[in-house]
Design a protein around this motif. Structure first.
Motif, PDB file in Angstrom:
ATOM      1  N   SER A 257       0.722  -1.166  -0.006  1.00  0.00           N
ATOM      2  CA  SER A 257      -0.098  -0.091  -0.059  1.00  0.00           C
ATOM      3  C   SER A 257       0.789   1.279  -0.061  1.00  0.00           C
ATOM      4  O   SER A 257       2.026   1.378   0.321  1.00  0.00           O
ATOM      5  CB  SER A 257      -0.978  -0.027   1.270  1.00  0.00           C
ATOM      6  OG  SER A 257      -0.072   0.321   2.324  1.00  0.00           O
ATOM      7  N   PRO A 258       0.261   2.353  -0.244  1.00  0.00           N
ATOM      8  CA  PRO A 258       1.250   3.753  -0.467  1.00  0.00           C
ATOM      9  C   PRO A 258       1.797   4.061   0.797  1.00  0.00           C
ATOM     10  O   PRO A 258       2.995   4.336   1.026  1.00  0.00           O
ATOM     11  CB  PRO A 258       0.272   4.675  -0.772  1.00  0.00           C
ATOM     12  CG  PRO A 258      -0.638   3.861  -1.907  1.00  0.00           C
ATOM     13  CD  PRO A 258      -0.982   2.588  -1.206  1.00  0.00           C
ATOM     14  N   LEU A 259       0.691   4.008   1.820  1.00  0.00           N
ATOM     15  CA  LEU A 259       1.047   4.168   3.037  1.00  0.00           C
ATOM     16  C   LEU A 259       2.447   3.178   3.823  1.00  0.00           C
ATOM     17  O   LEU A 259       3.452   3.884   4.312  1.00  0.00           O
ATOM     18  CB  LEU A 259      -0.141   4.155   4.127  1.00  0.00           C
ATOM     19  CG  LEU A 259      -0.799   5.312   4.336  1.00  0.00           C
ATOM     20  CD1 LEU A 259      -1.828   5.116   5.476  1.00  0.00           C
ATOM     21  CD2 LEU A 259      -0.120   6.756   4.782  1.00  0.00           C
ATOM     22  N   GLN A 260       2.321   2.024   3.420  1.00  0.00           N
ATOM     23  CA  GLN A 260       3.237   1.181   3.811  1.00  0.00           C
ATOM     24  C   GLN A 260       4.556   1.238   3.065  1.00  0.00           C
ATOM     25  O   GLN A 260       5.755   1.042   3.753  1.00  0.00           O
ATOM     26  CB  GLN A 260       2.617  -0.326   3.711  1.00  0.00           C
ATOM     27  CG  GLN A 260       3.767  -1.208   4.292  1.00  0.00           C
ATOM     28  CD  GLN A 260       4.235  -1.249   5.835  1.00  0.00           C
ATOM     29  OE1 GLN A 260       3.101  -1.177   6.513  1.00  0.00           O
ATOM     30  NE2 GLN A 260       5.507  -1.209   6.050  1.00  0.00           N
ATOM     31  N   TRP A 261       4.513   1.621   1.877  1.00  0.00           N
ATOM     32  CA  TRP A 261       5.482   1.757   1.092  1.00  0.00           C
ATOM     33  C   TRP A 261       6.359   3.074   1.634  1.00  0.00           C
ATOM     34  O   TRP A 261       7.495   2.930   1.814  1.00  0.00           O
ATOM     35  CB  TRP A 261       5.332   2.038  -0.453  1.00  0.00           C
ATOM     36  CG  TRP A 261       6.523   2.421  -1.300  1.00  0.00           C
ATOM     37  CD1 TRP A 261       7.114   1.341  -1.816  1.00  0.00           C
ATOM     38  CD2 TRP A 261       6.973   3.835  -1.683  1.00  0.00           C
ATOM     39  NE1 TRP A 261       8.308   2.117  -2.694  1.00  0.00           N
ATOM     40  CE2 TRP A 261       8.102   3.457  -2.429  1.00  0.00           C
ATOM     41  CE3 TRP A 261       6.509   5.172  -1.328  1.00  0.00           C
ATOM     42  CZ2 TRP A 261       8.799   4.459  -2.947  1.00  0.00           C
ATOM     43  CZ3 TRP A 261       7.252   5.976  -1.809  1.00  0.00           C
ATOM     44  CH2 TRP A 261       8.456   5.735  -2.739  1.00  0.00           C
ATOM     45  N   LEU A 262       5.533   3.960   1.855  1.00  0.00           N
ATOM     46  CA  LEU A 262       6.124   5.305   2.393  1.00  0.00           C
ATOM     47  C   LEU A 262       6.924   5.208   3.785  1.00  0.00           C
ATOM     48  O   LEU A 262       8.016   5.697   3.927  1.00  0.00           O
ATOM     49  CB  LEU A 262       5.105   6.520   2.499  1.00  0.00           C
ATOM     50  CG  LEU A 262       5.628   8.033   2.699  1.00  0.00           C
ATOM     51  CD1 LEU A 262       6.396   8.574   1.731  1.00  0.00           C
ATOM     52  CD2 LEU A 262       4.316   8.820   2.836  1.00  0.00           C
ATOM     53  N   LEU A 263       6.419   4.526   4.630  1.00  0.00           N
ATOM     54  CA  LEU A 263       7.025   3.865   5.869  1.00  0.00           C
ATOM     55  C   LEU A 263       8.161   3.154   5.591  1.00  0.00           C
ATOM     56  O   LEU A 263       9.178   3.622   6.222  1.00  0.00           O
ATOM     57  CB  LEU A 263       5.860   3.377   6.776  1.00  0.00           C
ATOM     58  CG  LEU A 263       6.220   3.024   8.111  1.00  0.00           C
ATOM     59  CD1 LEU A 263       6.903   4.109   8.947  1.00  0.00           C
ATOM     60  CD2 LEU A 263       5.574   2.113   8.922  1.00  0.00           C
ATOM     61  N   THR A 264       8.157   2.233   4.747  1.00  0.00           N
ATOM     62  CA  THR A 264       9.148   1.477   4.559  1.00  0.00           C
ATOM     63  C   THR A 264      10.473   2.247   3.928  1.00  0.00           C
ATOM     64  O   THR A 264      11.634   2.154   4.477  1.00  0.00           O
ATOM     65  CB  THR A 264       9.128   0.327   3.414  1.00  0.00           C
ATOM     66  OG1 THR A 264       7.974  -0.400   4.120  1.00  0.00           O
ATOM     67  CG2 THR A 264      10.190  -0.587   3.260  1.00  0.00           C
TER      68      THR A 264
END
Length: 337
Positions: A257-264
């Protein structure tokens, strides 16, 4: 005596093969009740340099209390049939079976990992999951103990696994004694997630490759602006898509997901800064867009498996970073509920 049988087949790496020998084959281990035997085909090529001369065959694995299968790179293509058969027979007769690194592929081929959690070297966890879909592969741990079946991550994680077995069999005192002999920590904090070169999902887009909506370009631009308060809505606007359509396309390209990618990406950047700079955790939190040191510590520990300060002590390129343990900016955050 507890008989520990070490499987030796052609092509096994020397390092992984030596780990059980240096733990279960020491005078201390023998005095504590372990008997180590090497089982395999005489003349097997080990590490590309040595030829083994084993007195016991693979059939003797079934007579052991514990069977250890070291890395076996050929197993990823096609596990040696005689080894798979011997390991399965040993387990059926009650042996505890453990693997080091890619030895997990042998256990999987023998059906011992079906319906169980297992791990292997982080470079090959995706392949293990793809080749054996009935196995619950965990890529982030150093080892997994399922009772009668155990698996470890790559190479040095075999030391962690073997010391864990000693600790389970004989207690912490004996495990600590053997760890001192090896000059290693009796227990390492965290898992292999801290050693993975890139925490991005393997096999999915990471800012390269073609996409008709130009997402790879957007991803590259986003990595350069991690310090900004980015939102999914803002990324969708830049991609000229509706929020719903953007989320679907994003998952298709990156596998997350976009949020998970950004956090990673923010955690990945924090790892780089911890390795290469003396910036405090508070400063790094601002540079990667995490806001506060508390937020960074919480998410860093959840994803990497260790605190930022512990990660820095392990991987920092700066001599001065070795003293970060005493820096309040680098102190671990209180445990979260």
């Amino acid at each position: 005596m507890t008989r520990v049988a070490l499987a030796v087949t052609d092509g096994m790496p020397l390092f992984e093969l030596s780990i059980p020998c240096t733990i279960f084959g020491t005078p201390e281990a023998a005095g504590a009740g372990y008997e180590l035997v090497a089982c395999g085909t005489p003349g097997a090529n080990v590490g590309g340099w040595l030829r083994s001369e084993t007195r016991h065959t693979l059939d003797d694995l079934a007579k052991a209390d514990t069977v250890i299968v070291p890395a076996c790179d050929e197993a990823m293509e096609r596990a040696p049939g005689d080894l798979v058969k011997a390991v399965r027979a040993a387990h059926e007769r009650g042996a505890r079976v453990a693997s080091i690194c890619t030895g997990a592929f042998v256990l999987a081929a023998a059906g011992l990992l079906d319906g169980r959690r297992a791990t292997t070297h982080w470079m090959y966890t995706r392949r293990l999951a793809d080749d054996y879909p009935r196995v619950d592969v965990d890529p982030g741990v150093l080892y997994i103990d399922e009772g009668d079946v155990l698996t470890s991550a790559g190479q040095a994680a075999g030391i962690d696994l073997c010391l864990h077995m000693v600790r389970s069999d004989l207690g912490a005192t004996m495990a600590n004694t053997l760890a001192r002999r090896l000059v290693v920590a009796p227990h390492r904090a965290g898992g292999q997630a801290q050693f993975i070169a890139s925490p991005l999902p393997v096999g999915h887009g990471s800012g390269t490759g073609g996409d008709q909506y130009g997402l790879p370009t957007l991803l590259d631009q986003t990595r350069e602006r991690l310090h900004e308060p980015l939102t999914v809505a803002e990324l969708a606007r830049r991609a000229n898509m509706s929020l719903r359509h953007f989320s679907r396309r994003f998952i298709a390209v990156t596998g997350t997901s976009p949020l998970q990618w950004l956090l990673t990406q923010r955690i990945r950047r924090a790892q780089e800064l911890l390795e290469t700079t003396d910036s405090s955790v508070e400063q790094i939190a601002e540079l990667v867009g995490m806001g506060t040191a508390t937020t960074l510590r919480r998410n860093f520990h959840r994803i990497v498996g260790v605190s930022p300060s512990a990660y820095r002590r392990t991987f920092s390129e700066s001599r001065g970073a070795a003293g970060s343990e005493g820096n309040p900016d680098c102190a671990p955050a209180p445990s979260q509920p």
